[in-house]
Design an enzyme around this catalytic site. Structure first.
Site, PDB file in Angstrom:
ATOM      1  N   CYS A   1       0.795  -1.232   0.000  1.00 32.00           N
ATOM      2  CA  CYS A   1       0.000   0.000   0.000  1.00 32.00           C
ATOM      3  C   CYS A   1       0.832   1.288   0.000  1.00 32.00           C
ATOM      4  CB  CYS A   1      -0.903   0.060   1.225  1.00 32.00           C
ATOM      5  SG  CYS A   1      -1.383  -1.512   1.942  1.00 32.00           S
TER       6      CYS A   1
ATOM      7  N   TYR B   1      -4.504  -6.534  -9.495  1.00 30.77           N
ATOM      8  CA  TYR B   1      -4.465  -5.093  -9.242  1.00 30.77           C
ATOM      9  C   TYR B   1      -3.027  -4.625  -9.058  1.00 30.77           C
ATOM     10  CZ  TYR B   1      -4.088  -5.484  -4.067  1.00 30.77           C
ATOM     11  OH  TYR B   1      -3.681  -5.729  -2.789  1.00 30.77           O
TER      12      TYR B   1
HETATM   13  C1  LIG Z   1       1.776  -4.232  -4.238  1.00 33.32           C
HETATM   14  C2  LIG Z   1       0.717  -4.325  -3.190  1.00 33.32           C
HETATM   15  C3  LIG Z   1      -0.128  -3.254  -2.973  1.00 33.32           C
HETATM   16  C4  LIG Z   1      -1.097  -3.316  -2.002  1.00 33.32           C
HETATM   17  N1  LIG Z   1      -1.907  -2.238  -1.832  1.00 33.32           N
HETATM   18  C5  LIG Z   1      -2.857  -2.259  -0.888  1.00 33.32           C
HETATM   19  C6  LIG Z   1      -3.680  -1.124  -0.669  1.00 33.32           C
HETATM   20  O1  LIG Z   1      -3.567  -0.104  -1.357  1.00 33.32           O
HETATM   21  N2  LIG Z   1      -4.600  -1.181   0.295  1.00 33.32           N
HETATM   22  C7  LIG Z   1      -4.758  -2.290   1.079  1.00 33.32           C
HETATM   23  O2  LIG Z   1      -5.600  -2.290   1.968  1.00 33.32           O
HETATM   24  N3  LIG Z   1      -4.012  -3.395   0.898  1.00 33.32           N
HETATM   25  C8  LIG Z   1      -3.061  -3.398  -0.072  1.00 33.32           C
HETATM   26  N4  LIG Z   1      -2.269  -4.509  -0.260  1.00 33.32           N
HETATM   27  C9  LIG Z   1      -2.554  -5.707   0.529  1.00 33.32           C
HETATM   28  C10 LIG Z   1      -1.979  -5.617   1.940  1.00 33.32           C
HETATM   29  O3  LIG Z   1      -0.607  -5.350   1.858  1.00 33.32           O
HETATM   30  C11 LIG Z   1      -2.223  -6.934   2.664  1.00 33.32           C
HETATM   31  O4  LIG Z   1      -3.588  -7.234   2.632  1.00 33.32           O
HETATM   32  C12 LIG Z   1      -1.796  -6.889   4.138  1.00 33.32           C
HETATM   33  O5  LIG Z   1      -0.453  -6.556   4.243  1.00 33.32           O
HETATM   34  C13 LIG Z   1      -2.059  -8.254   4.777  1.00 33.32           C
HETATM   35  O6  LIG Z   1      -1.627  -8.269   6.096  1.00 33.32           O
HETATM   36  P1  LIG Z   1      -1.193  -9.627   6.798  1.00 33.32           P
HETATM   37  O7  LIG Z   1      -1.043  -9.277   8.238  1.00 33.32           O
HETATM   38  O8  LIG Z   1      -2.098 -10.709   6.431  1.00 33.32           O
HETATM   39  O9  LIG Z   1       0.210 -10.015   6.165  1.00 33.32           O
HETATM   40  P2  LIG Z   1       1.544  -9.166   5.849  1.00 33.32           P
HETATM   41  O10 LIG Z   1       1.332  -7.703   5.999  1.00 33.32           O
HETATM   42  O11 LIG Z   1       2.019  -9.652   4.546  1.00 33.32           O
HETATM   43  O12 LIG Z   1       2.520  -9.612   7.005  1.00 33.32           O
HETATM   44  C14 LIG Z   1       3.011 -10.903   7.164  1.00 33.32           C
HETATM   45  C15 LIG Z   1       4.370 -10.821   7.821  1.00 33.32           C
HETATM   46  O13 LIG Z   1       4.726 -12.091   8.347  1.00 33.32           O
HETATM   47  C16 LIG Z   1       6.067 -12.364   8.035  1.00 33.32           C
HETATM   48  N5  LIG Z   1       6.252 -13.818   8.069  1.00 33.32           N
HETATM   49  C17 LIG Z   1       5.796 -14.738   7.194  1.00 33.32           C
HETATM   50  N6  LIG Z   1       6.123 -15.972   7.600  1.00 33.32           N
HETATM   51  C18 LIG Z   1       6.793 -15.838   8.774  1.00 33.32           C
HETATM   52  C19 LIG Z   1       7.371 -16.758   9.690  1.00 33.32           C
HETATM   53  N7  LIG Z   1       7.301 -18.069   9.489  1.00 33.32           N
HETATM   54  N8  LIG Z   1       7.990 -16.274  10.788  1.00 33.32           N
HETATM   55  C20 LIG Z   1       8.054 -14.945  11.021  1.00 33.32           C
HETATM   56  N9  LIG Z   1       7.504 -14.030  10.191  1.00 33.32           N
HETATM   57  C21 LIG Z   1       6.875 -14.469   9.081  1.00 33.32           C
HETATM   58  C22 LIG Z   1       6.232 -11.733   6.672  1.00 33.32           C
HETATM   59  O14 LIG Z   1       7.576 -11.514   6.350  1.00 33.32           O
HETATM   60  C23 LIG Z   1       5.461 -10.443   6.855  1.00 33.32           C
HETATM   61  O15 LIG Z   1       6.280  -9.449   7.420  1.00 33.32           O
HETATM   62  C24 LIG Z   1      -1.265  -4.472  -1.223  1.00 33.32           C
HETATM   63  C25 LIG Z   1      -0.426  -5.564  -1.423  1.00 33.32           C
HETATM   64  C26 LIG Z   1       0.557  -5.499  -2.398  1.00 33.32           C
HETATM   65  C27 LIG Z   1       1.446  -6.671  -2.614  1.00 33.32           C
END
Ligand SMILES: Cc1cc2nc3c(=O)[nH]c(=O)nc-3n(C[C@H](O)[C@H](O)[C@H](O)COP(=O)(O)OP(=O)(O)OC[C@H]3O[C@@H](n4cnc5c(N)ncnc54)[C@H](O)[C@@H]3O)c2cc1C
Lengths: 158, 600
Positions: B167, B303
């Site tokens: 994001c 997207y």
């Molecule tokens: C290019 C791009 C643009 C985006 N734009 C938007 C936007 O404009 N608006 C929006 O709302 N969403 C957006 N998103 C989506 C958003 O980034 C995700 O929905 C959000 O980050 C999900 O959160 P999460 O907590 O599930 O995982 P993440 O934020 O991905 O966090 C997971 C974390 O866990 C860590 N991890 C994984 N496995 C392990 C392990 N075994 N041990 C320790 N750590 C680990 C990873 O390294 C990471 O740091 C975008 C995504 C991308 C790729």
């Protein structure tokens, strides 16, 4: 306690020695170097003490900041922090004016996150004044030259 | 409800309640007529366990008890069950505890001693929110976050995808591109300046990454301030209640917890063709790329693909997007195609119905030169072309395959690696929960992950019963012409309610600020989908135009409140804006009425 204090003094001395080595002689101030016999040679260079140095790691911080016999200003800064880039040189100038009565340690909070976290840094720049291993003063944010001068003076007790 | 007047009385009552809890194995605060209370009491009778019951409705100061319980446990409703001094919760929680065995464990008094109440794996949007909330509720919490470097070696700091490679950098680079349009428009508004307007990739990259650096630090400080133990290490289960954490130097530590939350997110998928990992980059690399990517091929129609392709083109680069089938799968297709068409009119080339078969390096460099070979999905035709950079954006894989889930017994959908959960984000293993992008059929958005994480912590430790609502989630795709949506796509609404039971109102519009520079007429588009069987309730909202996120957010609130077409019509517009178009939508799609805006 007294025993520890003594040990610390001795330790500090040898560390100071290393710091005073001409840069060519002190291969990136590795710990091994001050155990080398060349140490005794170094004393004569004491006048060339650098006013500021970059903290290398936790051990380095203990040696050169906590165990320092001079008061030390610790400048917690970050690459991404604009105000840090203004404060750093100003602080360096203020420290230089004191002609060796105070030292300045620079800690990059991204390289040494644990230190910054331990010392309660929340925002940068944060400057902590340490004497004898204790925090005696601190401020956060930017200050002008006069403010820095009076901060430094207060720290060295003038 | 009679207020508890004096503090002394309040304290006395608190002591009294605490004494009850401390001196009885099982205490049930109940109301004699409440069916849930009866269910709980029956359970204990059936288990032949002695319990002490306080029927609040039969006691003179019962309501004071209830107020005090709320203060002590955060839960207002009865029943409230305490076992061996532990607050189990209400009926659902008690039944659940009976089912998963934790009730028997509590009863036997032999609480297993774990290092932590909660360990969260993954310090991204969801994991950080959940761990901080749980710590604020007084729990001992650890969160582990570790970024496995990309094939080209890119890594980043604390905070997960959104902050580092999602994001935040995406929106800032999109903004960079919008400024280019603003500079062009500026002349038409009378600004005069020298011809040479250039963009410096390095300046942008450094500025964006500096800001990210400050965010990484902010997250770290927040964890310290909220007393969450943070470990920068890769976590994997070795037992159902135990994980191994490996840091970047390969040092292993072991930690146990009563409960776990999985929040490991996703990482970009590669193509599985020769040269993809060696020579291509993904969004994980793009935002911190040390050089301007030059002529770029974007592979994919997600997207992420369209947003990245869009802003790269906006910076003045030669951009081609290679698409296997449709744009923005899962989104309203009319909107997706309009957003794509706008990109096309602004110089982004599309190669449709082709997939890459190999990527070869012609020349090393920053950027180098790559040759891409692709084949048609319909014929035998193959094509070749040269690019400086190939960006793969064909979707993302859940990071669930290397975290020892088999050792914990957590079920994973073998097809996509996603983790099935119930409506309380609980996996098939009762003490393990999952939130964020790794969930099956849920929105992959930061605010959704945050909300789910927070609410989960409150349910687990704050006596709350509020569940995350995954319906009516507003979202925006930051294509050059932005697309905001909330609720159902037209396809989905048609499928759900039948074509005759929905009414679609729509209009093209020309933002006032586009008129003077005379650009993009009849490209911005607004559409709502109403359910005729339910008072024309607005079930789908779609907006293609500037500031789509800002426009869509408020309508999201309206839809949460159940707004109907009549409410939209009765709302007074703000003039002159783009959003006001939604207060004057008159033409239904069915009517076939003209929606084009004629020029001057
Ligand atoms: C290019 C791009 C643009 C985006 N734009 C938007 C936007 O404009 N608006 C929006 O709302 N969403 C957006 N998103 C989506 C958003 O980034 C995700 O929905 C959000 O980050 C999900 O959160 P999460 O907590 O599930 O995982 P993440 O934020 O991905 O966090 C997971 C974390 O866990 C860590 N991890 C994984 N496995 C392990 C392990 N075994 N041990 C320790 N750590 C680990 C990873 O390294 C990471 O740091 C975008 C995504 C991308 C790729």
């Amino acid at each position: 306690m007294a025993h520890r204090f003594l040990a610390r003094r001795i330790w500090t001395l040898s560390v100071t020695d290393v710091r005073c080595l001409p840069s060519s002689a002190v291969a990136s101030s590795s710990r091994a170097s001050f155990l080398a016999p060349s140490r005794t040679l170094a004393v004569s260079h004491a006048v060339r003490r650098a006013v500021s140095f970059n903290v290398q790691d936790n051990e380095d911080f203990t040696e050169r900041v906590i165990n320092s016999d001079l008061p030390v200003l610790v400048d917690f800064h970050a690459q991404w922090c604009g105000p840090c880039k203004i404060l750093g040189p100003r602080l360096e100038k203020a420290v230089a004016k004191q002609k060796g009565r105070v030292a300045m340690a620079k800690v990059d909070i991204d390289d040494h996150t644990d230190l910054a976290i331990e010392y309660g840094v929340s925002a940068v720049p944060t400057v902590i004044a340490m004497r004898g291993g204790d925090i005696v003063d601190r401020f956060v944010g930017i200050k002008d030259d006069d403010q820095l001068d009076s901060f430094v003076c207060k720290v060295i007790g003038q | 409800m009679p207020p508890i007047e004096k503090d002394t009385g309040k304290n006395e009552l608190k002591t009294k309640i605490q004494k009850l809890i401390d001196s009885n194995q099982v205490v049930v605060f109940s109301k004699s007529y409440c069916p849930y209370c009866i269910q709980v009491k029956d359970l204990f009778k059936e288990l032949k366990i002695e319990f002490n019951v306080m029927e609040l409705d039969l006691m003179e100061n019962g309501s004071n008890y209830q107020e005090m319980l709320l203060e002590m446990t955060g839960q207002r409703t009865v029943p409230q069950v305490f076992i061996n001094k532990t607050h189990v919760g209400g009926c659902d929680k008690t039944m659940q505890a009976h089912k998963d065995g934790s009730l028997q464990q509590l009863l036997s008094g032999e609480k297993e001693v774990y290092d932590y109440d909660l360990i969260v794996i993954g310090g991204g949007s969801g994991g950080l929110a959940c761990s901080k909330e749980a710590a604020m509720l007084g729990k001992k919490v650890m969160v582990l976050d570790y970024v496995v470097p990309t094939p080209t070696g890119t890594t980043w700091g604390l905070g997960g995808t959104c902050v580092n490679v999602g994001c935040i950098p995406k929106k800032l680079m999109h903004q960079t591109a919008l400024l280019a349009t603003a500079i062009q428009d500026a002349r038409k508004f009378g600004w005069e300046f020298d011809e040479s307007v250039k963009h410096n990739w390095d300046t942008m990259k450094t500025a964006v990454n500096s800001y990210i650096g400050s965010l990484n630090w902010g997250y770290r400080v927040a964890l310290r301030d909220k007393n969450v133990d943070y470990v920068n290490a890769y976590a994997e289960f070795i037992e159902p209640h135990k994980i191994k954490a490996t840091n970047k130097r390969g040092k292993e530590t072991f930690h146990t917890a009563a409960r776990f939350v999985l929040a490991t997110g996703e990482r970009p998928r590669y193509l599985g063709v020769p040269g993809d990992k060696e020579y291509c980059i993904t969004s994980d690399d793009l935002f911190s790329l040390s050089y301007c990517p030059g002529k770029t091929l974007v592979i994919g129609a997600s997207y992420v693909a369209l947003e990245c392709g869009g802003f790269l083109a906006g910076l003045g680069l030669d951009v081609t997007v290679m698409v296997r089938s449709i744009l923005l799968r899962g989104f309203d297709q009319e909107m997706a195609n309009r957003a794509g068409a706008h990109m096309e009119t602004h110089g982004v080339k599309f190669i449709r119905k082709f997939v890459p078969t190999k990527i070869e390096q012609l020349e090393e460099g920053s950027p180098g030169r790559l040759k891409v070979t692709a084949k048609s999905t319909e014929t035998d035709e193959t094509i070749e072309d040269e690019y400086n950079t190939v960006l793969i954006a064909v979707g993302r894989n859940a990071c669930t395959d290397k975290i020892g889930l088999d050792k914990a017994g957590v079920k994973v959908n073998p097809k996509n690696g996603k983790i099935p959960v119930n409506d309380e984000e609980q996996t098939n293993v009762p003490h393990i929960y999952a939130i964020g992008d790794i969930l099956e059929e849920k929105w992959e958005l930061t605010p959704v992950a945050i909300q789910a994480g927070k609410l989960l912590a409150r349910r687990l430790y704050g006596g709350s019963t509020v569940k995350c609502d995954y319906i009516h989630v507003p979202t925006t795709v930051f294509t050059p012409l932005e697309y905001g949506a909330c609720g159902l796509s037209e396809e989905r609404a048609t499928e759900l309610y039948g074509p005759d039971n929905i009414e679609v109102y729509h209009s093209l519009f020309w933002p006032l600020e586009f008129t003077v520079p005379s650009r993009d007429n009849n490209q911005c588009y607004a559409k709502i989908i109403c359910n005729k069987l339910d008072s024309d309730r607005v079930v789908g909202f779609h907006y293609l135009g500037p500031n789509a996120g800002e426009v869509t957010q408020g309508f999201g609130a309206a839809m949460k409140c159940g707004a109907t077409k009549e409410h939209f019509d009765a709302t007074i517009g703000i003039h002159p804006t783009c959003a006001e178009v939604f207060t004057t939508l008159e033409v239904s799609k069915r009517s076939g009425g003209d929606i084009t805006q004629s020029g001057c």
